[in-house]
Design a protein around this motif. Structure first.
Motif, mmCIF file in Angstrom:
data_model
loop_
_atom_site.group_PDB
_atom_site.id
_atom_site.type_symbol
_atom_site.label_atom_id
_atom_site.label_comp_id
_atom_site.label_asym_id
_atom_site.label_seq_id
_atom_site.Cartn_x
_atom_site.Cartn_y
_atom_site.Cartn_z
ATOM 1 N N GLN A 66 0.426 -7.935 13.184
ATOM 2 C CA GLN A 66 0.893 -8.486 11.908
ATOM 3 C C GLN A 66 0.205 -7.818 10.721
ATOM 4 O OE1 GLN A 66 3.363 -10.839 11.408
ATOM 5 N NE2 GLN A 66 3.087 -10.311 9.235
ATOM 6 N N ALA A 67 -1.104 -7.569 10.830
ATOM 7 C CA ALA A 67 -1.814 -6.941 9.717
ATOM 8 C C ALA A 67 -1.271 -5.539 9.431
ATOM 9 C CB ALA A 67 -3.317 -6.865 10.027
ATOM 10 N N GLU A 68 -0.997 -4.772 10.511
ATOM 11 C CA GLU A 68 -0.433 -3.434 10.339
ATOM 12 C C GLU A 68 0.978 -3.512 9.781
ATOM 13 O OE1 GLU A 68 -0.007 0.688 10.373
ATOM 14 O OE2 GLU A 68 -1.784 -0.585 10.462
ATOM 15 N N ASP A 70 2.198 -5.872 7.816
ATOM 16 C CA ASP A 70 2.078 -6.198 6.387
ATOM 17 C C ASP A 70 1.724 -4.958 5.575
ATOM 18 O OD1 ASP A 70 2.661 -8.847 6.880
ATOM 19 O OD2 ASP A 70 0.565 -9.501 6.913
ATOM 20 N N ASN A 71 0.801 -4.152 6.101
ATOM 21 C CA ASN A 71 0.394 -2.947 5.382
ATOM 22 C C ASN A 71 1.547 -1.955 5.248
ATOM 23 O OD1 ASN A 71 -2.256 -3.748 4.925
ATOM 24 N ND2 ASN A 71 -2.978 -2.942 6.884
ATOM 25 N N ALA A 448 0.425 -5.726 -2.450
ATOM 26 C CA ALA A 448 -0.439 -6.802 -1.970
ATOM 27 C C ALA A 448 0.319 -8.044 -1.523
ATOM 28 C CB ALA A 448 -1.433 -7.188 -3.064
ATOM 29 N N ASN A 451 0.318 -9.259 2.240
ATOM 30 C CA ASN A 451 -1.021 -9.722 2.611
ATOM 31 C C ASN A 451 -1.394 -11.014 1.893
ATOM 32 O OD1 ASN A 451 -0.946 -6.533 2.405
ATOM 33 N ND2 ASN A 451 -2.305 -7.029 4.101
ATOM 34 N N THR A 454 0.328 -13.968 3.529
ATOM 35 C CA THR A 454 -0.318 -14.289 4.806
ATOM 36 C C THR A 454 -1.673 -14.954 4.596
ATOM 37 O OG1 THR A 454 0.796 -12.436 5.895
ATOM 38 C CG2 THR A 454 -1.158 -13.318 6.977
ATOM 39 N N GLU A 455 -2.469 -14.441 3.639
ATOM 40 C CA GLU A 455 -3.832 -14.914 3.453
ATOM 41 C C GLU A 455 -3.944 -16.111 2.510
ATOM 42 O OE1 GLU A 455 -6.352 -13.751 5.183
ATOM 43 O OE2 GLU A 455 -5.110 -12.241 6.162
#
Length: 545
Positions: A66-68, A70-71, A448, A451, A454-455
């Motif tokens: 998921q982090a990749e 989002d990036n 951004a 991310n 998500t955060e």
């Protein structure tokens, strides 16, 4: 014609010669507004394209953390904004040295090249194409409003300049519905699905490049560069009036007076001299601060997060299924379009820029505040069994209210104001800087947002709400009304401190024209009348003798 309705409802436009509202002006408006189309298509289609299974398969977004994901989503989306920030800066020298007309043509070609590269199913080529296309989008976002403002009659200047934004919203809405349409195609449609949605932006880019050679250069650019006769000829051609007509003479004399004033006070057109003029002359610096802050608050409303990631945001408040989120996104685009048409056709040259902006920003801030509070105290997910909750449905309504407020507020006002308030000598550099700020903030937000969602979750919307409320306070105190003022009359307006503009927000009749121009004309008329009376008296005396 764009702004045509304003001709019937604007008091100033009714008193103008009817010849100035003609097909030549319409052709110019349509040609320059194509730039808004490819801006809107790029903004509107990428968010939906990222959700298409065919696109995710073609670019390897299926089986990554998921982090990749989002990036990568953030990088793909933000590359246009990165290119746009560079394009906005580079547009200033091309605008001053090549002229407004051929600069628009050059950057239109660059956009077409970038849009074509985005059709290739390769991640690195896609990023390069979006950056190159962004160069064209960013440059055109500065050049088109500048061109339209310099070429339009002042009574409908707001409507004409805002036609660029109207085409942004129109193509944004069409992109949303194209995404919804291709999402219904069979799963075996392959790359044709995402390429259809991506390739539609090529159409307005090609059309603009084909039509711009037939548009005249702006008279203000010509007169400012020592081509006064050509500038007067352009005014006559665009207004369809003879050179000795009072309307043409007042417009021409205002531009000439401004150019003479600048040439007497400041020497040279080098960028070092222009930059000193901007930062060392108080009225110029105040104008730059006002325009930059309007663009900053324009972005701080969170519109880019909604435009680029609308399907994900609808899912966040409980809308189930990819098709449903794309459908709601399409309705969101329709609301924006209908409201923008109303703004361009009626509000901008009748009510003005200031009041609609304040009301619209308040609606946007309140909508964001509701979304933040709803997500904080009634969390929901897109796979809830019972469908969208009552609070989620209210959230959808507030998103549509947000679109309503955006369309007659921040959507247009900053573009129109930036195109209106600067003198010809420094306009290109100041607008380039404004749009650089616009695009660099756009890049940061779009990069951004995945991310942040998500955060931070609900905190994202609370942040946008507080920033937008702050912007309302700034607008109230510092933004004067531009409706009815000539571009040259802004020099007199900004001699006052910026924070006192609310006291002088609405112009008197004398303040709508550069000081001295009407006075000189009236003096000439009085002298002619006295001379004529004297001649008549002498003739009568001779006859009686």
């Amino acid at each position: 014609m764009a702004g045509g309705t304003s001709i019937w409802v604007s008091k100033d436009a009714k008193s103008d010669p009817k010849q100035i509202f003609n097909l030549r002006l319409l052709f110019l408006v349509i040609t320059l507004s194509w730039a808004g189309c490819f801006y809107g298509f790029d903004t509107g289609n990428i968010g939906g394209i990222l959700t298409l299974s065919s696109f995710q398969k073609a670019f390897g977004l299926n089986d990554i953390p998921q982090a990749e994901l989002d990036n990568r989503k953030g990088t793909i989306t933000a590359m246009v904004a990165a290119g746009g920030s560079a394009g906005a800066l580079l547009a200033a020298p091309t605008s001053d040295f090549l002229g407004r007309k051929w600069s628009v043509f050059l950057w239109g070609l660059i956009f077409v090249v970038g849009a074509a590269l985005q059709m290739i199913a390769n991640y690195d080529v896609l990023l390069a194409g979006r950056f190159i296309g962004g160069l064209g989008v960013g440059a055109s976002s500065m050049l088109s409003p500048q061109f339209l403002a310099e070429s339009s009659p002042k009574s409908i200047r707001g409507s004409v300049t805002a036609s660029y934004n109207l085409l942004i919203i129109l193509s944004l809405m069409l992109a949303f519905w194209v995404n919804y349409g291709v999402s219904l195609w069979p799963t075996d449609s392959g790359d044709r699905q995402w390429r259809t949605a991506m390739g539609i932006q090529l159409i307005p880019g090609v059309l603009m490049c084909l039509t711009i050679p037939f548009v005249p250069e702006t008279s203000r650019y010509l007169i400012n560069h020592g081509k006064s006769e050509k500038g007067l000829e352009t005014i006559c051609k665009l207004r369809k009036l003879p050179a000795d007509h009072p309307y043409v003479q007042i417009e021409y004399q205002e531009i000439e007076a401004q150019v003479r004033f600048e040439q007497e006070c400041y020497q040279g057109h080098s960028y070092w001299v222009v930059i000193k003029d901007i930062f060392l002359i108080k009225s110029n610096l105040q104008r730059l601060i006002l325009a930059v802050m309007l663009f900053v608050f324009h972005k701080f409303t969170g519109t880019d997060s909604l435009n680029y990631y609308a399907p994900e945001i609808f899912a966040l408040i409980g809308v189930n299924g990819n098709n449903s989120t794309l459908l709601d996104t399409g309705v969101y685009g329709v609301v924006k379009l209908v409201t923008t048409i109303f703004y361009v056709a009626y509000l901008v040259d009748r009510i003005g820029r200031r009041r609609p902006l304040i009301v619209g920003a308040l609606l946007q801030a309140t909508a964001m505040l509701y979304l933040a509070l709803y997500l904080r105290f009634s969390p929901t997910t897109s796979d809830s069994v019972g469908g969208t909750s009552a609070g989620g449905i209210v959230g959808i309504v507030w998103i549509y209210i947000y679109a309503f407020g955006w369309s007659f507020g921040h959507s247009v006002a900053c573009y129109v104001v930036a195109a209106e308030i600067f003198p010809t000598r420094i306009r290109s550099v100041c607008m380039a800087f404004c749009f650089f700020i616009n695009w660099i903030v756009d890049y940061g937000i779009t990069r951004a947002t995945p991310n942040m969602i998500t955060e931070m979750g609900w905190g994202v919307f609370l942040l946008y709400a507080m920033l937008t409320y702050t912007g309302v306070v700034f607008i109230y105190f510092c933004l004067p009304e531009m409706k009815g003022r000539s571009i040259e009359s802004m020099d007199d307006l900004f001699q006052r401190p910026l924070w006192t503009m609310w006291k002088h927000a609405y112009p008197t009749k004398e303040e709508t024209v550069r000081a001295g121009v009407i006075t000189d004309k009236l003096q000439d008329d009085e002298e002619n009348e006295v001379s004529n009376n004297k001649d008549h008296s002498q003739v009568a005396h001779v006859e009686s003798a």
